[in-house]
Each structure stands twice: as structure tokens, then as C-alpha cells.
Scaffold this motif. Structure first.
Motif, PDB file in Angstrom:
ATOM      1  N   ASN A 304       4.470  -7.112   5.698  1.00 23.74           N
ATOM      2  CA  ASN A 304       4.223  -7.046   4.480  1.00 23.74           C
ATOM      3  C   ASN A 304       3.437  -7.991   3.583  1.00 23.74           C
ATOM      4  OD1 ASN A 304       3.409  -4.474   5.107  1.00 23.74           O
ATOM      5  ND2 ASN A 304       5.302  -3.812   4.171  1.00 23.74           N
ATOM      6  N   ASP A 305       3.778  -9.609   4.301  1.00 26.94           N
ATOM      7  CA  ASP A 305       3.715 -10.702   3.385  1.00 26.94           C
ATOM      8  C   ASP A 305       2.745 -10.691   1.687  1.00 26.94           C
ATOM      9  OD1 ASP A 305       5.300 -12.215   4.986  1.00 26.94           O
ATOM     10  OD2 ASP A 305       3.883 -13.376   5.587  1.00 26.94           O
ATOM     11  N   VAL A 306       3.131 -11.045   1.088  1.00 28.13           N
ATOM     12  CA  VAL A 306       1.748 -10.449  -0.453  1.00 28.13           C
ATOM     13  C   VAL A 306       1.613 -12.026  -0.773  1.00 28.13           C
ATOM     14  CG1 VAL A 306       2.058  -9.794  -2.874  1.00 28.13           C
ATOM     15  CG2 VAL A 306       3.760  -8.335  -1.038  1.00 28.13           C
ATOM     16  N   GLU A 307       0.674 -12.133  -1.062  1.00 30.52           N
ATOM     17  CA  GLU A 307      -1.143 -13.279  -1.006  1.00 30.52           C
ATOM     18  C   GLU A 307      -0.885 -12.585  -2.802  1.00 30.52           C
ATOM     19  OE1 GLU A 307      -3.118 -14.627   1.237  1.00 30.52           O
ATOM     20  OE2 GLU A 307      -1.603 -15.522   2.702  1.00 30.52           O
ATOM     21  N   GLU A 333      -5.301 -10.690  -9.001  1.00 31.59           N
ATOM     22  CA  GLU A 333      -5.781 -10.189  -7.095  1.00 31.59           C
ATOM     23  C   GLU A 333      -4.273 -10.143  -6.149  1.00 31.59           C
ATOM     24  OE1 GLU A 333      -8.706 -10.099  -3.658  1.00 31.59           O
ATOM     25  OE2 GLU A 333      -7.770 -11.961  -3.842  1.00 31.59           O
ATOM     26  N   ASN A 334      -3.456  -8.763  -6.351  1.00 38.54           N
ATOM     27  CA  ASN A 334      -2.241  -8.569  -4.538  1.00 38.54           C
ATOM     28  C   ASN A 334      -3.318  -8.293  -3.029  1.00 38.54           C
ATOM     29  OD1 ASN A 334      -0.186  -9.658  -6.292  1.00 38.54           O
ATOM     30  ND2 ASN A 334       1.170  -7.852  -5.499  1.00 38.54           N
ATOM     31  N   ASP A 335      -2.639  -9.701  -2.535  1.00 40.00           N
ATOM     32  CA  ASP A 335      -3.224  -8.856  -0.623  1.00 40.00           C
ATOM     33  C   ASP A 335      -2.279  -9.191  -0.802  1.00 40.00           C
ATOM     34  OD1 ASP A 335      -4.440  -8.939   1.050  1.00 40.00           O
ATOM     35  OD2 ASP A 335      -5.562 -10.647   1.068  1.00 40.00           O
ATOM     36  N   VAL A 336      -2.104  -6.920   0.329  1.00 41.19           N
ATOM     37  CA  VAL A 336      -0.340  -6.933   0.881  1.00 41.19           C
ATOM     38  C   VAL A 336      -0.561  -7.119   2.458  1.00 41.19           C
ATOM     39  CG1 VAL A 336       0.633  -5.415   0.277  1.00 41.19           C
ATOM     40  CG2 VAL A 336       0.694  -5.747  -1.427  1.00 41.19           C
ATOM     41  N   GLN A 337      -0.063  -8.410   2.739  1.00 38.29           N
ATOM     42  CA  GLN A 337      -0.369  -7.625   4.970  1.00 38.29           C
ATOM     43  C   GLN A 337       0.187  -7.014   5.218  1.00 38.29           C
ATOM     44  OE1 GLN A 337       1.731 -10.053   7.103  1.00 38.29           O
ATOM     45  NE2 GLN A 337       0.759  -9.647   8.307  1.00 38.29           N
ATOM     46  N   GLY A 338      -1.024  -5.727   5.685  1.00 36.06           N
ATOM     47  CA  GLY A 338      -0.874  -4.493   5.944  1.00 36.06           C
ATOM     48  C   GLY A 338      -0.298  -2.785   5.478  1.00 36.06           C
TER      49      GLY A 338
END
Length: 355
Positions: A304-307, A333-338
Motif C-alpha cells: 500500500n504505497d501512497v502517492e 489527491e491521495n493514490d493508495v496502492q491496492g
């Protein structure tokens, strides 16, 4: 360490010899600021936290010049509303041709000497106030310093536009932090949890920075490089601003190691490194200024990397001495892996008074 302290005491005693009487007594002066904001915001995780936000502080400053020319003074910052950290900063300083020493509760040189992209609005994107208005968007920060700590700081004199500094704090606790704990009995809620100055986790904090400022045929240049060690790891960063005519362009970058702020006895680290940067441009014309700033942060993790990314369009207009009207239009914007992604946006406006 004891030998170093004794030697420092001897030097200080020599420096103050013959200067027992100050030419003028110390008197306190008042300063500070008040900010009052109103905003409309929304995000995928809910509406705005609050339609109104405020921040105010009162400063107490006192200084005198000793007979040998050395300046001695104090600075105290009082939160002008109920806060878990009512006294924000308080420190004593000694300044002269040798540079400047500070001791007390204060930011590190890695924080105070850092340079980030220009931004004139009330929200901002780098260590800004977006998280005060909306949920679901992480705080982006290229200068993630340890904040106010009981520490000693030294700044060198400026040599040809260059200046360096170093700070040392002996434990990761602030001065008189109020850790709120609540309990309810017979319908009455009480608050407690005051933490003494001596409480700490034993992690020393060492901070260092170097900065440069100069002008070249109408072009101004400001540069900084800073870093901090806490526990088993470090964070470090760089920043630059270039001004020409009415424009200022700038950017900064910061990196946090996964074991920054982690003690040697800890069984795990932060889970991954963090990288962040910002870039922006500002334009000033008479009493008005406008800025456009973008920031990005990548928080690595085993899962769950967060960009996170954010944009802020800021406006500042000087209505008079110490009075400015400021506004921001922002998006994040938060882009949460998975995981679930979050978009947020809003408009904030209000007044800041500096006194």
C-alpha cells in the motif's frame, strides 16, 4: 561531554568579563499575528472539517546590548487560543561578531534555514493547511524536521552570503507538552496528562544546515541544504529560489530514511523511505501577489504505497500596514496502492493581521 561544557562555560565567562552592567535594561515588546479564514471544501471521504479556521499567536521580545557590544535577548511565543502546546517557542539568544547562540524550546536550523517553493495563499501545499480543511489527503513536507524541542543552536556569521548552523537536542520531547487524556465520572469529564520537561525517549537530535543568499545584476538567488539525524536514521533536503523582476521561481526536495526517528531498541522501522518535492512560481505587483505551487510525495511501504500530490493557487493583497487579504484555491489527491483513492478540493479566503 563534561569537559566540553566546562570549556564552554569558561569561554562564556571570559566573553562577559567586564560587562556586568548592561547599557540599557531589558524591556519587553509585543508582536504576533492573527489569522481568520472561511472556506468551502469537499473530498471523497466527506465534506470540509470546518467552514472556519483560525490561528493566532502573541510574541514577547526583549533585548539589551551589553557594554562589550554583545546582544542578549529572549523570545516567547504564546498561542492566543487554547492549545495543547500553549507556549509555542521560548528561547534565549546571545549574538555578536562570533555569530548567534540560542538555547531553549525552538525549531532546528534544518527547519529555520530551509528554502521551499514560493506560496502566498493561506493553504499552501508544502507543510500547509490542506489537512485542516479536508480528510483523506496526506501532509506533504519536504522539511520534516523534529519541530520545537529543548535544544541549543548556533548560527555562524554570514560570509559572502553564506551562513551555516547546527542544533542539538538530547531527547525527542518538547518543553512542557500537554498530552490530553480524558476521564468521565458521574457525568463530569476531566482532562489531564501533563508531561514533564524531563520525559523523553533518549534519542538525540542533531541538525545542520547551510544557506546562501546573493544578488547578481537584478537576479536574486537563495539556496539551502539541510539535514537531521534522529534515532537510527536521517532526513535531508535542498531548496532554491530565484527572483528576477516581479517573479520568483523555486523548488525544494526532501528525503526521509525508513529508520529516521526509530530508536535502536525498536523492532521495526517506518516501513519505507519517503521522497517529496515542490515547485512553484510567484508574481508580485504593487500590493498584490499571486502564486501557483505544486507538490508531490511518495511514501513507500511493504504494501500500500501512497502517492500524494497537491496544487494551490494563492492570492495575497496588502490592504494596509500589517493587514492582508489572502485566498487559496486548492486540489489534492491521495493514490493508495491496492486501496481507495481520494480527491479533495476547496476555496479558502480571509484576513491576516501582523502586529
Amino acid at each position: 561531554m563534561k569537559k566540553i561544557l566546562l570549556a564552554g562555560s569558561a569561554i562564556a565567562a571570559f566573553g562577559f568579563a567586564g560587562a556586568a552592567q548592561a547599557s540599557e535594561p531589558i524591556t519587553l515588546s509585543l508582536g504576533g499575528y492573527m489569522e481568520q479564514w472561511a472556506g468551502i471544501a469537499d473530498s471523497d471521504t466527506g465534506e470540509a472539517k470546518n467552514a472556519f479556521q483560525s490561528d493566532s499567536e502573541v510574541y514577547f521580545d526583549g533585548e539589551t546590548i551589553l557594554d562589550n557590544g554583545i546582544q542578549v535577548g529572549a523570545h516567547i511565543e504564546l498561542e492566543a487560543e487554547t492549545s495543547t502546546d500553549q507556549i509555542d517557542e521560548q528561547f534565549l539568544y546571545i549574538s555578536g561578531g562570533f555569530g548567534r547562540f540560542e538555547i531553549g524550546k525552538n525549531d532546528s536550523v534544518a527547519d529555520s534555514m530551509s528554502i521551499t517553493a514560493p506560496a502566498v495563499g493561506p493553504v499552501g501545499v508544502n507543510d500547509g493547511d490542506m489537512t485542516s480543511w479536508v480528510n483523506g489527503v496526506a501532509l506533504i513536507d519536504t522539511v520534516p524536521s523534529s519541530g520545537d524541542q529543548n535544544r541549543v543552536t548556533y548560527f555562524t556569521p554570514s560570509f559572502g552570503g553564506f551562513q551555516a548552523g547546527v542544533s542539538y537536542a538530547d531527547s525527542n520531547k518538547t518543553n512542557g507538552t500537554f498530552d490530553a487524556t480524558t476521564s468521565t465520572s458521574n457525568g463530569t469529564t476531566s482532562v489531564g496528562g501533563y508531561q514533564s520537561d524531563s520525559a523523553g525517549d533518549g534519542m538525540n537530535i542533531v541538525s545542520a544546515a547551510i544557506a546562501y543568499s546573493g544578488d547578481f545584476d537584478g537576479i536574486s538567488v537563495s539556496l539551502s541544504a539541510e539535514g537531521e539525524n534522529q534515532g537510527e536514521g536521517n532526513w535531508y533536503g535542498i531548496g532554491a529560489n530565484v527572483g528576477f523582476g516581479a517573479f520568483t521561481v523555486g523548488s525544494s526536495w526532501g528525503h526521509i530514511e525508513d529508520d529516521y526517528g526509530i530508536s535502536d531498541s525498536a523492532t521495526s522501522d517506518r516501513g519505507g523511505d519517503t521522497d517529496a518535492f515542490d515547485i512553484g512560481v510567484a508574481y508580485a505587483m504593487d500590493a498584490a501577489s499571486i502564486s501557483l505551487t505544486y507538490a508531490y510525495q511518495d511514501d513507500e511501504a511493504p504494501t500500500n504505497d501512497v502517492e500524494t500530490q497537491a496544487i494551490d493557487l494563492g492570492l495575497r493583497y496588502a490592504l494596509g500596514a500589517g493587514v492582508s487579504w489572502r485566498s487559496s484555491i486548492f486540489w489534492g489527491e491521495n493514490d493508495v496502492q491496492g486501496g481507495a483513492d481520494t480527491d479533495a478540493y476547496g476555496v479558502v479566503t480571509g484576513l491576516r493581521l501582523d502586529f
